[in-house]
Design an enzyme around this catalytic site. Structure first.
Site, PDB file in Angstrom:
ATOM      1  CE  LYS A  25      -4.922  -1.251  -3.150  1.00  0.00           C
ATOM      2  NZ  LYS A  25      -3.758  -0.882  -2.489  1.00  0.00           N
ATOM      3  NE  ARG A  96      -1.385   4.683  -2.948  1.00  0.00           N
ATOM      4  CZ  ARG A  96      -1.486   3.613  -3.721  1.00  0.00           C
ATOM      5  NH1 ARG A  96      -2.310   3.625  -4.734  1.00  0.00           N
ATOM      6  NH2 ARG A  96      -0.779   2.540  -3.485  1.00  0.00           N
ATOM      7  NE  ARG A 131       3.432  -6.896  -4.796  1.00  0.00           N
ATOM      8  CZ  ARG A 131       2.564  -5.892  -4.588  1.00  0.00           C
ATOM      9  NH1 ARG A 131       1.280  -6.147  -4.459  1.00  0.00           N
ATOM     10  NH2 ARG A 131       2.982  -4.657  -4.495  1.00  0.00           N
ATOM     11  NE  ARG A 159       4.957  -2.653  -7.613  1.00  0.00           N
ATOM     12  CZ  ARG A 159       3.733  -2.371  -7.164  1.00  0.00           C
ATOM     13  NH1 ARG A 159       2.694  -3.024  -7.641  1.00  0.00           N
ATOM     14  NH2 ARG A 159       3.550  -1.454  -6.241  1.00  0.00           N
ATOM     15  NE  ARG A 170       4.479   0.439  -2.042  1.00  0.00           N
ATOM     16  CZ  ARG A 170       4.737  -0.801  -2.460  1.00  0.00           C
ATOM     17  NH1 ARG A 170       5.957  -1.297  -2.371  1.00  0.00           N
ATOM     18  NH2 ARG A 170       3.790  -1.536  -2.952  1.00  0.00           N
TER      19      ARG A 170
HETATM   20  P1  ADP Z   1       0.614  -0.628  -3.988  1.00  0.00           P
HETATM   21  O1  ADP Z   1      -0.851  -0.537  -3.695  1.00  0.00           O
HETATM   22  O2  ADP Z   1       1.174  -1.987  -3.839  1.00  0.00           O
HETATM   23  O3  ADP Z   1       1.419   0.428  -3.300  1.00  0.00           O
HETATM   24  P2  ADP Z   1       0.130   0.520  -6.583  1.00  0.00           P
HETATM   25  O4  ADP Z   1       0.422  -0.160  -7.871  1.00  0.00           O
HETATM   26  O5  ADP Z   1      -1.272   0.821  -6.263  1.00  0.00           O
HETATM   27  O6  ADP Z   1       0.814  -0.386  -5.516  1.00  0.00           O
HETATM   28  O7  ADP Z   1       0.919   1.896  -6.504  1.00  0.00           O
HETATM   29  C1  ADP Z   1       2.295   1.986  -6.776  1.00  0.00           C
HETATM   30  C2  ADP Z   1       2.773   3.421  -6.596  1.00  0.00           C
HETATM   31  O8  ADP Z   1       2.067   4.272  -7.524  1.00  0.00           O
HETATM   32  C3  ADP Z   1       2.513   4.038  -5.236  1.00  0.00           C
HETATM   33  O9  ADP Z   1       3.517   3.714  -4.307  1.00  0.00           O
HETATM   34  C4  ADP Z   1       2.518   5.532  -5.594  1.00  0.00           C
HETATM   35  O10 ADP Z   1       3.844   5.989  -5.784  1.00  0.00           O
HETATM   36  C5  ADP Z   1       1.837   5.552  -6.948  1.00  0.00           C
HETATM   37  N1  ADP Z   1       0.381   5.780  -6.867  1.00  0.00           N
HETATM   38  C6  ADP Z   1      -0.581   4.890  -7.183  1.00  0.00           C
HETATM   39  N2  ADP Z   1      -1.804   5.412  -7.007  1.00  0.00           N
HETATM   40  C7  ADP Z   1      -1.619   6.666  -6.524  1.00  0.00           C
HETATM   41  C8  ADP Z   1      -2.482   7.721  -6.119  1.00  0.00           C
HETATM   42  N3  ADP Z   1      -3.818   7.568  -6.154  1.00  0.00           N
HETATM   43  N4  ADP Z   1      -1.926   8.868  -5.679  1.00  0.00           N
HETATM   44  C9  ADP Z   1      -0.612   9.019  -5.615  1.00  0.00           C
HETATM   45  N5  ADP Z   1       0.259   8.084  -5.983  1.00  0.00           N
HETATM   46  C10 ADP Z   1      -0.216   6.909  -6.433  1.00  0.00           C
END
Ligand code: ADP
Length: 494
Positions: A25, A96, A131, A159, A170
């Protein structure tokens, strides 16, 4: 007709990027932001920045669990109130949950499209495990597919939530929520399949630019045709028949597909930076002749990007009970000329390089000038000579002879020469009767309607069949060199 959802320089639109962790993304968001000028908002990045000061938030992030909706929603609303968001936003990692999707609507944020990257779980797991992030620049690398340069390699980090167990958590959460979000977004969803086994899926190790090609097709509609032109056709009676007429029809179909790549496909930007795009050489191989009222699939793709030219691949196939059968294939090289008619370095070569999909082993690609030179040699002193005049019906809008007409001319010269004693008498009957199986043409110049062309042709019998060479010149400057391979074998597989 599919209407564009986004137009470069057009009114601002908001887009959601939906996909599993490491689904690509962020990368697609960067490409989109660059092309359409929207603002990229990653809720993950926003949350990580806040978590530095909020230990309760950090806990969610490091465990891979979702942060409560109310926290994320209020944080996002705050960000959306910033003035730069009036350019349109790309939401990466939001929504999400269905509740988050609904909150967008309640806040009056109008979403024009949802790009759903459907990536197979195994692909995601492999990507995340490798990654690595450069803490200084924020750039993302992969130990195998995109390793960091040596000076960066020493400082890259993984990370905290990129461990196999946390990835699984996840992914489970993602799958639980995804369908509800897709359902809520309805027909605004454009799905792009990566490595998920569906017939339209891109390969698991697809390059990001190829995914972007699909994203652009989804968002730009008929304004962008992508790097692979696919079409279906039913050959008309006049396009079928003998191998000669099939050859000419194919040249026409392939020319049209190339035109689409150059006008609105992946070559459009490169073509716009040059004065003109011209065909330098082409080859065509027939396995069978076209038949009327049969459905054919036509594909043209960017095969290779070279310093001064691009190589395109073509195939035409038919589906039958026996599976997919290739009827013909071919290659063509295009060059980009500047205002003075000189070949330029291919504009935007680096980006195009990432779109090129070499499908065939190099050895099976035919290089027409080389084939012609190797197989035909120089014209013998006593070869057949003839003067032709270019007919108006054979030229295109730019006033140049159509490539299909070039093949048709070669065929006409073949019969003229054979009937006028231009070839060795023992080959004459075969030359008149045998079928054309391959054609190679190298273009050195271009003729216009009314031009007088001086042609030379000669024949040679080989194990493969009879080779006919053609050399055409205008005012003693070379226009084209071509070669036809004729064989007695039956081509018509009905
Ligand atoms: P990835 O898509 O690789 O999981 P992100 O950087 O998008 O990584 O998200 C990392 C973490 O941030 C998620 O695992 C979650 O804990 C939190 N997070 C991100 N966006 C949201 C959201 N819209 N709602 C709830 N938690 C979120």
């Amino acid at each position: 007709m599919s209407q564009p959802i986004v137009v470069p320089g057009g009114p601002p639109v908001n887009i959601i990027l939906l996909g599993p962790p490491a689904g690509g993304k962020g990368t697609q968001a960067n490409f989109l932001a660059e092309r359409f000028g929207m603002v990229h908002i990653s809720t993950g990045d926003l949350l990580r920045a806040r978590a530095k000061f909020l230990p309760s938030l950090a806990e969610y992030l490091s465990s891979g669990r979702l942060v409560p909706d109310d926290v994320v929603v209020s944080m996002l609303k705050e960000r959306l109130a910033d003035s730069d968001c009036s350019r349109g936003v790309l939401l990466d990692g939001f929504p999400r949950t269905r509740a988050q999707a609904e909150s967008l609507e309640k806040a009056g944020v109008n979403i024009s499209a949802v790009i759903h990257l459907k990536v197979a779980d195994e692909v995601v797991i492999e990507r995340i495990a490798g990654r690595r992030i450069d803490p200084l620049s924020g750039k993302i690398y992969h130990v195998k597919d995109n390793p960091p340069p040596p000076d960066v390699a020493r400082r890259v980090i993984q990370r905290e939530d990129d461990t196999p167990e946390k990835i699984r958590t996840r992914l489970v959460t993602y799958h639980q929520e995804r369908d509800a979000i897709l359902d809520f977004c309805g027909n605004r969803v454009k799905t792009i399949h990566v490595g998920d086994g569906s017939p339209e899926a891109l390969p698991a190790d697809v390059r990001p630019m190829c995914v972007f090609d699909e994203v652009r097709k989804a968002l730009e509609g008929d304004a962008y045709w992508g790097s692979v032109i696919r079409s279906e056709l039913i050959a008309k009676a006049f396009e079928c028949g003998t191998s000669s007429s099939t050859m000419v029809s194919l040249a026409r179909f392939f020319e049209h597909a190339r035109f689409r790549l150059v006008q609105k496909g992946c070559l459009a930007d490169a073509a716009a930076s040059s004065a003109q795009v011209v065909l330098r050489s082409q080859s065509l191989q027939l396995a069978s002749t076209l038949q009327p009222l049969v459905h054919y699939d036509l594909r043209t793709w960017l095969e290779e990007v070279r310093m001064h030219s691009v190589l395109l691949g073509h195939t035409i196939s038919r589906r039958s009970l026996r599976g997919t059968e290739t009827v013909a294939d071919g290659w063509a090289t295009l060059v980009f000329l500047d205002g003075r008619g000189r070949a330029m370095e291919v504009p935007g070569a680096a980006q195009l390089q990432d779109l090129a999909m070499s499908r065939a082993p190099k050895s099976s690609r035919t290089n027409p000038p080389k084939v012609i030179a190797e197989r035909m040699g120089d014209a013998p002193g006593n070869c057949w000579h003839h003067d032709s005049c270019v007919a108006a019906v054979d030229v295109d809008l730019r006033g140049r002879v159509h490539e299909a007409s070039c093949l048709a001319y070669m065929d006409r010269w073949r019969f003229l020469a054979a009937c006028n004693g231009g070839y060795p008498p023992e080959l004459e009957m075969s030359i008149l009767r045998a079928r054309t199986r391959q054609a190679y043409v190298a273009y050195m110049g271009y003729a216009a309607a009314g031009d007088r062309i001086h042609v030379r042709s000669w024949a040679r019998a080989t194990e493969e069949g009879i080779l006919l060479a053609f050399d055409a010149a205008k005012d003693s400057s070379s226009l084209l060199q071509g070669c036809l391979l004729l064989s007695q074998e039956d081509l018509s597989k009905l």
